[in-house]
Write an enzyme that holds these catalytic residues in place. Structure first.
Site, PDB file in Angstrom:
ATOM      1  CB  SER B  52       1.613  -0.676  -0.401  1.00 38.97           C
ATOM      2  OG  SER B  52       0.823  -1.614  -1.103  1.00 38.97           O
ATOM      3  N   GLY B  53       3.094  -0.189   2.179  1.00 38.81           N
ATOM      4  CA  GLY B  53       4.056   0.501   3.024  1.00 38.81           C
ATOM      5  C   GLY B  53       3.962   0.087   4.483  1.00 38.81           C
ATOM      6  CG  HIS B  54       0.790   0.136   6.380  1.00 33.01           C
ATOM      7  ND1 HIS B  54       1.307   1.258   6.966  1.00 33.01           N
ATOM      8  CD2 HIS B  54      -0.268   0.547   5.648  1.00 33.01           C
ATOM      9  CE1 HIS B  54       0.570   2.310   6.608  1.00 33.01           C
ATOM     10  NE2 HIS B  54      -0.375   1.905   5.801  1.00 33.01           N
ATOM     11  CG  HIS B 214      -1.161   6.157   6.864  1.00 36.64           C
ATOM     12  ND1 HIS B 214      -1.931   5.777   7.929  1.00 36.64           N
ATOM     13  CD2 HIS B 214      -1.473   5.319   5.850  1.00 36.64           C
ATOM     14  CE1 HIS B 214      -2.698   4.760   7.571  1.00 36.64           C
ATOM     15  NE2 HIS B 214      -2.441   4.453   6.331  1.00 36.64           N
TER      16      HIS B 214
END
Ligand SMILES: Nc1ncnc2c1ncn2[C@@H]1O[C@H](COP(=O)(O)OP(=O)(O)O)[C@@H](O)[C@H]1O
Ligand SMILES: Nc1ncnc2c1ncn2[C@@H]1O[C@H](COP(=O)(O)OP(=O)(O)O)[C@@H](O)[C@H]1O
Ligand SMILES: [Mg+2]
Ligand SMILES: [Mg+2]
Ligand SMILES: [Mg+2]
Ligand SMILES: [Mg+2]
Lengths: 220, 326, 326, 220
Positions: B52-54, B214
């Site tokens: 996650s985080g994208h 990332h």
């Protein structure tokens, strides 16, 4: 660690029992929690800053899995821990550590003497090499695991007591981890940095050293 | 760390709840995001996933004409095999499932493990590895998968929607990856909720070249220069690897905290660079598609189109992150 | 100041070049962004405008079913009458032109001056003033126009596309404004390119409540709390002004540098707040729609729908910033 | 400023000529450029940090407009400057300052004596009040402009020389601007801040004081 010492005392004679392995994972989890921020900082330098969180989550899940389905044998403990790490961690380290423990469990004979442990451990390390297509010197967890495995095998050959063998393995892992600092990474996320990966300790090697330190601690 | 979250531990779960609440066309179950109408009998299904985080990647690309399911891992951590296995089984409509995997050790390993367990479902995979900042050699984990993931998911998704068989969908997916190249530049680091502080420090007058998604540091650090010069750095890297020629699909992608105004400034430079090489931007995306939490910066992804790929790109798509034609 | 720009002076021009290059359905001329197919004979045209730095607002909402033209000013500076005059004359298809004006002194004055010069074109206007953080009293410039602008432009644009006459389009536009309320919270300030440094300083553990979209400081500063609590602050302010009831259109909007993941976390909280009041979110938007350069934070905008407004909201729209149904 | 002094010397006798007005705008532009960052900082505190850039752009455009179409009369100079500010600045200050100068030009008789100037100036200030629906005390440019206008009118009544009158007007504008600090804004963007607007000088009042300082300078 008195209780652990007792387990090990028993272990020396009739082999390491299930409680010994539970204690190992318990203590590894405790140390990972303590060093979580250091692992994350190491991963921030040459990776993506999640290794501390990943392993902390993983060992917490292992503890829970043990609570829900108390393993009855060392094999069950290792396979359950490995499966849990694979199923709960994700990332690179989840499948790698998970497969290592699963493979170690699957290759474990009974009773667990030091010789049996060392052979199973080596088989676990081989699983990491296979899965990660990596070797010692690539600046990965293998730089701690391979020397640790070598020490265990040597200890068996030299008929050294388990407690001492685990101490040596932990030391070798720790040295192996520190030896990753000057290396240029060739596997995993750090390899993207090329030359810039030089000068940093590999987070996976550092966590492997922690896990081996836990092994030595529960045996002491 | 300043973030709109409840706790670092719950952020992925909380965001998925929001996603489910905002998009009635999606279903979220056990950390997998599904098209509400899956499985589609006879249609090849697409499953992707990653850390996650994208966002919007990957969950924001679930829907008609793109993914059938996405497996979000923890922040920057690939999903676990169970998620992928659940997703694959649930979306298979009998025609098999394509796994769209970004080339990271973790993603590759977890998808491989899941695929081994998918007995009874025909599974093919495409590995996306478009980032020219990383040398593809024996001495690296290979090129990273970044922006081209959107192109692969869109085009392969359209082909699957047309009823193409699994082998064909997988072949075209790999073709799109082979025709695509990316390069990213960061103005700031990002802060992962669990870490609580920026992954790297970047002085106020420097940028990181060749970053991934990332928060990994890039290959080199240089002084901050104009958008024109930064765009040229990215485009030269791409052009040096895959010469710009013919009709191009170009994405100028924000890393999560880049204002849209700045992305358009970059796009203008990219487009003029492309023209300077005698090629043409015939399709484009400008916006946040493959982000890196709160990083400021951009990436450019270029894909050499042909008529078929253009048609598939233009085909209707209906997802939270990409929508046209319906 | 770290920005992807060439120079602070050229940023608006450069971004407009990128917009034009990325969207063949738009034309940019003399600082006005047009639908390429304008004027549309017999259709009421919509013209909006305001300072730049709020992208995708307004230029990103030009296209079928929304605006016929947008007039971007300099960063945070309303456009000049010439732009508005050019736009109004060019898009008039004989059915008149609606000016969508956010309630700021500068926007109101410049649109008024332009309207006075628009001899021969029937012009109506709607003033958008939805921000409950500002008291509407004799002692202020009145409520600011923020997120509701998107709702007004979308719904009035759909009505115009249906062929409704100017008076009707203007009436419904005002109705949408009357049914809409917003509240914004900033985690960071923003940095205007010309100023080169943040408009205000915000300590790492504080947030600004009741901010606008120009980096103006808010009404109060409080400690940073959880997304749940921040969402409740915003929703209580809205609910206190216009009780949440029935079917709601809800936008959780990012201020420009807010990761989408965090916006979904906020949306989950907003949606559960709405349910707690016995109302329902029946339509929603989550993303960057009305931004404030590189500010981190969010705003919530709520509009009380009825069946007609829902139908108009659902009508096809094809713009860079909002697209569905075609 | 020798040249300016000469202009004014001529002005005192036969009225202020076109060159005087050109010099006023030239000098206002120069001072705005010098104080651009201060104006922006003031606007950052209670507005949106663009007032310096807005006015700098505006006066630069005025200079260009004068170069392209050299005004032949004071009226032309004022109307051209006002129109240019309206057409090129945007924001609140563009239409307000622009209308002020346009209105001032339109109400200007010939020859431009101090009395004529003062009456036209007042008419320009009234335009701001009308357009902005604002009054002195609302914490806007009017807090500098209204006192300046009052001083000019008084100087005419007291038959004070133009040079001295402009000095007084500039002083009054400067004091009026500083007097905005304790006020709570009731118009413009600063009004959104409510109580938090107290304690800051209004950027528009500050720029008005600068424009009046330029007037005094070209007359000295
Ligand atoms: N191919 C590989 N073989 C062996 N170990 C690897 C390999 N790739 C990565 N690792 C180990 O995994 C560690 C990173 O783990 P983690 O941060 O949890 O996963 P990720 O890289 O997916 O974020 C590295 O520091 C390295 O020791
Ligand atoms: N209604 C008004 N009447 C008079 N002056 C005003 C009014 N609104 C704003 N101003 C003046 O305009 C100044 C702000 O100008 P500027 O920053 O250029 O425009 P904006 O507020 O649109 O960004 C304020 O400081 C104030 O002096
Ligand atoms: Mg990692
Ligand atoms: Mg990771
Ligand atoms: Mg402004
Ligand atoms: Mg301003």
């Amino acid at each position: 660690m008195g209780g652990m010492g007792e387990l090990m005392d028993r272990g020396t004679g009739e082999g390491m029992d299930t409680a010994f392995f539970l204690a190992w994972f318990e203590d590894a989890g405790r140390l990972v929690r303590l060093q979580r921020d250091r692992l994350t900082a190491l991963d921030a330098a040459i990776g993506d800053a999640d290794h501390g969180a990943n392993l902390d989550r993983g060992f917490t899940e292992v503890r829970q899995a043990f609570a829900e389905w108390p393993p009855a044998t060392p094999v069950q403990a290792l396979v359950s821990a490995g499966t849990t790490l694979i199923r709960r961690v994700g990332g690179a380290s989840g499948p790698l550590y998970g497969s290592a423990f699963r493979q170690m469990g699957k290759s474990m004979d009974s009773p667990v003497t030091l010789a049996v442990f060392a052979a199973a451990f080596e088989s676990g390390v081989r699983a990491v090499e296979r899965l990660g297509k990596a070797a010692q010197g690539d600046k990965t967890m293998l730089d701690a695991l391979v020397p640790a495995s070598r020490e265990l095998t040597r200890a068996v050959q030299e008929e050294i007591a388990a407690r001492e063998a685990f101490e040596r393995a932990a030391r070798a892992a720790e040295e192996g981890s520190r030896a990753t600092i000057p290396l240029r990474a060739r596997r995993g996320r750090a390899s993207y940095l090329g030359e810039r990966s030089v000068g940093h300790e590999d987070p996976g090697a550092a966590s492997a050293a922690i896990i081996m330190a836990a092994l030595a601690a529960v045996a002491s | 760390m300043k973030k709109l979250i409840n706790t670092a531990e719950s952020v992925v779960e909380d965001a998925l709840n929001g996603l489910a609440a905002a998009h009635p066309s999606l279903r979220v179950r056990d950390r997998v995001v599904y098209r509400a109408d899956a499985p589609r009998p006879g249609k090849v299904a697409l499953v992707s996933g990653g850390g996650s985080g994208h966002e919007p990647l990957h969950a924001g690309f679930v829907g008609h004409g793109m993914l059938d399911a996405a497996c979000p891992g923890d922040v920057f951590t690939s999903p676990v095999p169970d998620q992928i296995l659940d997703a694959t089984r649930a979306v298979d409509g009998g025609a098999g499932v394509l796994h769209v995997v970004k080339n990271y050790t973790g993603d590759v390993l977890n998808f491989e493990m899941a695929a081994e367990l998918c007995a009874g479902v025909e599974v093919a995979k495409v590995i996306v590895d478009d980032d020219v900042a990383v040398q593809d050699s024996l001495y690296t984990a290979g090129r990273r998968g970044t922006g081209a993931t959107v192109f692969v998911e869109k085009i392969a998704g359209a082909l699957a929607e047309e009823g193409a068989p699994l082998a064909e969908v997988a072949r075209v997916a790999a073709d799109v990856d082979g025709r695509s190249r990316s390069f990213g530049i960061a103005l700031t680091s990002c802060t992962s909720p669990a870490a609580g502080k920026p992954t790297f420090d970047l002085p106020g007058d420097e940028v990181e070249l060749g970053i991934g998604i990332h928060g990994e540091p890039g290959r080199a650090r240089v002084p901050l220069v104009s958008a024109r010069e930064l765009a040229a750095i990215a485009m030269e890297a791409i052009h040096g690897d895959l010469p710009l020629r013919g009709d191009l699909l170009v994405m100028v992608n924000g890393m999560g905290s880049t204002p849209l105004m700045e992305l358009y400034v970059v796009f203008a430079e990219v487009e003029s660079f492309v023209r300077g090489k005698g090629a043409r931007v015939t399709r484009s995306l400008v916006g946040n598609y493959v982000t890196s939490l709160d990083m400021q910066g951009f990436s450019v992804t270029v894909c050499r189109l042909d008529d078929d790929l253009t048609r598939l790109w233009d085909a209707p798509v209906e997802t939270p992150g990409l929508r046209w034609g319906r």
